[in-house]
Enzyme design. Structure first.
Site, PDB file in Angstrom:
ATOM      1  N   LYS A 262     -12.630  11.874 -11.011  1.00  0.00           N
ATOM      2  CA  LYS A 262     -10.570  12.065 -10.188  1.00  0.00           C
ATOM      3  C   LYS A 262      -9.986  10.892 -10.606  1.00  0.00           C
ATOM      4  O   LYS A 262     -10.707   9.088 -10.619  1.00  0.00           O
ATOM      5  CB  LYS A 262     -11.298  12.173  -9.051  1.00  0.00           C
ATOM      6  N   ASP A 267      -2.287   7.007  -6.651  1.00  0.00           N
ATOM      7  CA  ASP A 267      -1.257   8.034  -5.352  1.00  0.00           C
ATOM      8  C   ASP A 267      -0.996   7.514  -4.679  1.00  0.00           C
ATOM      9  O   ASP A 267      -1.263   6.783  -3.328  1.00  0.00           O
ATOM     10  CB  ASP A 267      -3.007   8.146  -5.030  1.00  0.00           C
ATOM     11  N   LYS A 274       2.621   8.974   1.436  1.00  0.00           N
ATOM     12  CA  LYS A 274       2.113   7.639   2.409  1.00  0.00           C
ATOM     13  C   LYS A 274       2.377   6.575   2.851  1.00  0.00           C
ATOM     14  O   LYS A 274       3.307   6.229   1.956  1.00  0.00           O
ATOM     15  CB  LYS A 274       0.278   7.659   1.382  1.00  0.00           C
ATOM     16  N   ASP A 285      -7.566   4.927  -7.304  1.00  0.00           N
ATOM     17  CA  ASP A 285      -7.600   6.106  -7.109  1.00  0.00           C
ATOM     18  C   ASP A 285      -8.361   7.130  -8.675  1.00  0.00           C
ATOM     19  O   ASP A 285      -8.647   8.362  -8.455  1.00  0.00           O
ATOM     20  CB  ASP A 285      -6.533   6.699  -6.207  1.00  0.00           C
ATOM     21  N   ASP A 344      -1.033  15.262  -0.571  1.00  0.00           N
ATOM     22  CA  ASP A 344      -1.166  13.952  -0.130  1.00  0.00           C
ATOM     23  C   ASP A 344      -3.002  14.783  -1.065  1.00  0.00           C
ATOM     24  O   ASP A 344      -3.836  13.628  -1.595  1.00  0.00           O
ATOM     25  CB  ASP A 344      -1.825  13.221   0.587  1.00  0.00           C
ATOM     26  N   GLU A 346      -4.454  15.651  -3.605  1.00  0.00           N
ATOM     27  CA  GLU A 346      -4.588  16.153  -5.243  1.00  0.00           C
ATOM     28  C   GLU A 346      -4.760  15.948  -5.610  1.00  0.00           C
ATOM     29  O   GLU A 346      -5.577  16.730  -6.750  1.00  0.00           O
ATOM     30  CB  GLU A 346      -2.895  15.365  -5.231  1.00  0.00           C
ATOM     31  N   ARG A 348      -8.933  17.049  -4.875  1.00  0.00           N
ATOM     32  CA  ARG A 348      -9.215  18.101  -5.194  1.00  0.00           C
ATOM     33  C   ARG A 348      -8.290  19.034  -6.213  1.00  0.00           C
ATOM     34  O   ARG A 348      -8.948  20.187  -7.236  1.00  0.00           O
ATOM     35  CB  ARG A 348      -9.849  18.954  -4.310  1.00  0.00           C
TER      36      ARG A 348
HETATM   37  N1  BES Z   1      -6.402   9.058  -2.880  1.00  0.00           N
HETATM   38  C1  BES Z   1      -7.015  10.154  -1.022  1.00  0.00           C
HETATM   39  C2  BES Z   1      -8.021   9.537  -0.834  1.00  0.00           C
HETATM   40  C3  BES Z   1      -8.680   7.977  -0.120  1.00  0.00           C
HETATM   41  C4  BES Z   1      -8.296   7.664   0.840  1.00  0.00           C
HETATM   42  C5  BES Z   1      -9.163   7.189  -1.214  1.00  0.00           C
HETATM   43  C6  BES Z   1      -8.550   5.949   1.406  1.00  0.00           C
HETATM   44  C7  BES Z   1      -9.498   5.721  -0.652  1.00  0.00           C
HETATM   45  C8  BES Z   1      -8.682   5.497   0.707  1.00  0.00           C
HETATM   46  C9  BES Z   1      -6.637  11.383  -1.024  1.00  0.00           C
HETATM   47  O1  BES Z   1      -6.217  11.696  -2.551  1.00  0.00           O
HETATM   48  C10 BES Z   1      -6.010  11.460   0.596  1.00  0.00           C
HETATM   49  O2  BES Z   1      -5.089  10.940  -0.055  1.00  0.00           O
HETATM   50  N2  BES Z   1      -6.445  11.738   1.175  1.00  0.00           N
HETATM   51  C11 BES Z   1      -5.953  13.158   2.217  1.00  0.00           C
HETATM   52  C12 BES Z   1      -6.401  14.326   2.477  1.00  0.00           C
HETATM   53  C13 BES Z   1      -5.895  15.263   3.296  1.00  0.00           C
HETATM   54  C14 BES Z   1      -4.015  15.374   2.715  1.00  0.00           C
HETATM   55  C15 BES Z   1      -6.288  16.341   3.482  1.00  0.00           C
HETATM   56  C16 BES Z   1      -6.985  12.186   3.603  1.00  0.00           C
HETATM   57  O3  BES Z   1      -8.145  11.375   3.454  1.00  0.00           O
HETATM   58  O4  BES Z   1      -6.323  11.663   4.297  1.00  0.00           O
HETATM   59 ZN    ZN Z   2      -5.758  10.847  -4.262  1.00  0.00          ZN
HETATM   60 ZN    ZN Z   3      -4.385  11.537  -2.585  1.00  0.00          ZN
END
Ligand code: BES
Ligand code: ZN
Ligand code: ZN
Length: 493
Positions: A262, A267, A274, A285, A344, A346, A348
């Site tokens: 990834k 992000d 966020k 990210d 968010d 993104e 996947r």
């Molecule tokens: N990049 C984030 C995940 C992340 C969180 C990485 C903390 C490193 C530290 C990912 O893209 C994300 O935002 N995931 C969301 C998914 C949700 C919206 C279903 C999450 O984990 O909150």
């Molecule tokens: Zn992310």
């Molecule tokens: Zn994200």
């Protein structure tokens, strides 16, 4: 760091610091007795006075110890003998380097105990030493006096072909980890998808890999609708970076390992934006991309028998005027339609198209790494990498490689009940779960929809690829996690 072995008696090696280690429980024979002999009973005296007990990573630094040509003797606590592992040995080497670096030492010699003289032990020590030299002070104009350890001497192992190979492996792997850590540390203005691609090209040249960078037009031709949906909110165009390692003797029908990382260079969350607090951390990210680029850098030099193709989807996730919106439906390269519930989620989306592309390129086995979910931190904290995969024996092989590499990884479930949670009312699938827990698992299930039934391992490194606090053996910031395991896995596939 320049690393070499010496076979002269350790007491006569005139380094700035001699490093060794002592166990907590009744360690007074062999080397310890010998050191006590040469130093006139110094160690014994300090142990009896209760000043040094050999607890894990406890440190004892002596200057001008009698009988030693080294200027300093650093003795590190190794904990209980029965619990000691190769991972502890790696950490001891790292912690010693970080301790001595603070003291302004520039060259060290590491002396192995009688029990740790296998080539694998030597490799672990080299990895520990080299990883510990890493600092993230690139953008500081006033660097704290150039404190750098650039010489490492290895003592205790009789030099052979095997030990020379172990040193090379350890050095290549740890230097590659440090290369990946540098990338992961870069702020997003210094590492856009285009700049990441440039760095991959440069790295590939040095490592003897073929590198191809797909630009936006090509990405559109390939109909990577899921990747493009994330990229459309940004002024920076996306890239797909493809690196190939081909073994000299390629066999017909042999496996081709696909490494997918990834590469979200920043992000923001997109329209599902966020909170400001800690958002700066989302520069990492692209941790999965950094991991896979590091692994490729190592594999290009270590030359496994298996062909490896890395596919890195790189983009920003921004809330621009053209950004996708919650509820939008996108068509992935595979043809599957996706309802984007949360912009968010993104990672996947971009992995979906990268996996489809890797399959199109002929990959028969997959490993992906991604800073995918906050939920994996809830499940495993910053201790274990979350590992998902299929079939059972492929997953088991991967976990066995993690064990050998000394990295903590934990298998996570993929029961079919979780699949129901990503069913969409209007499209084939949705990009988030039900909101009732299992966030790391529903994310993995989403990726599995694109890996289909290929042997596949997914690593959620969101909570392990970054150290919020320094460890005695490792600087604060990017950890380089999973690189060792992926290299170990590829070397044995
Ligand atoms: N990049 C984030 C995940 C992340 C969180 C990485 C903390 C490193 C530290 C990912 O893209 C994300 O935002 N995931 C969301 C998914 C949700 C919206 C279903 C999450 O984990 O909150
Ligand atoms: Zn992310
Ligand atoms: Zn994200």
């Amino acid at each position: 760091m320049k690393i070499h072995q010496e076979s002269q008696p350790y007491a006569t090696v005139a380094s700035e610091a001699l490093i060794t280690y002592i166990f907590e429980d009744g360690d007074s024979e062999g080397l310890v007795a010998e050191l006590d002999g040469t130093t006139g009973g110094k160690l014994k005296e300090l142990r009896e006075a209760g000043e040094f007990g050999g607890k894990p990573l406890e440190m004892l630094l002596l200057h001008h110890a009698p009988g030693l040509a080294a200027r300093r003797l650093l003795v590190v606590g190794a904990g209980k003998r029965g619990k000691f592992t190769r991972a502890d040995l790696r950490r001891i080497a790292g912690a010693a380097v970080r301790r001595l670096k603070k003291a302004g030492v520039r060259g060290v010699a590491f002396l192995a105990r009688e029990e740790q003289r296998a080539p694998e032990d030597l490799q672990a020590v080299v990895e520990g030493l080299v990883m510990a030299t890493y600092e993230s002070d690139k953008y500081r104009t006033k660097k704290e006096k150039e404190k750098k350890i650039d010489v490492g001497i290895l003592l205790g192992w009789a030099p052979t072909k095997e030990t020379a190979a172990a040193i090379l492996r350890g050095r290549v792997i740890a230097e590659s980890q440090n290369f990946g850590r540098d990338l992961i540390n870069e702020p997003s203005n210094m590492l856009t998808p285009r700049m990441l691609a440039e760095k991959a090209v440069e790295m590939g040249e040095g490592a003897g890999l073929d590198v191809e960078v797909l630009e936006e037009e090509r990405i559109r031709e390939l109909k990577m609708g899921a990747l493009l949906s994330v990229a459309q909110g940004s002024a920076e165009p996306p890239r797909v970076i493809v690196l190939r390692y081909t073994p000299a003797k390629a066999r017909e029908g042999a496996p081709v390992l696909g490494l997918i990382g990834k590469g979200v260079t920043f992000d923001t969350g997109g329209i599902s934006i966020k909170p400001a607090n800690n958002m700066e951390k989302m520069k990492y990210d692209m941790g999965g991309a950094g991991t896979m680029l590091a692994a490729m850098r190592a594999l290009g030099r270590l030359k496994p028998a298996v062909a490896v193709i890395a596919v890195i989807p790189a983009t920003e996730n921004m809330p621009g005027g053209k950004a996708q919106k919650p509820g939008d439906v996108q068509t992935a390269m595979s043809g599957k339609t996706i309802e984007v519930i949360n912009t968010d989620a993104e990672g996947r989306l971009i992995l979906a198209d990268a996996i489809t592309y890797a399959r199109k390129l002929g990959c028969t086995h997959l490993v992906d790494a991604a800073t995918l979910t906050g939920a994996i931190e809830v499940a495993l904290a910053n201790v274990n990498v979350g590992v998902f995969g299929q079939p059972e024996d492929y997953l088991e092989n991967f976990l066995a490689a993690a064990k050998r590499a000394g990295e903590k990884m934990w298998p996570m479930p993929l029961d079919e009940e979780y699949e129901a949670m990503i069913k969409s009312d209007i499209a084939d699938i949705r990009n988030t779960g039900s909101g009732k827990g299992g966030g790391a698992i529903t994310a993995a299930w989403f990726i599995k929809e694109f890996a289909e039934d290929l042997p596949w391992v997914h690593l959620d490194i969101a909570s392990t690829c970054w150290n919020d606090d320094a460890k005695p053996w490792l600087a604060k910031g990017p950890t380089g996690v999973a690189v060792r395991t992926i290299v170990e896995f590829a070397m044995n596939l």
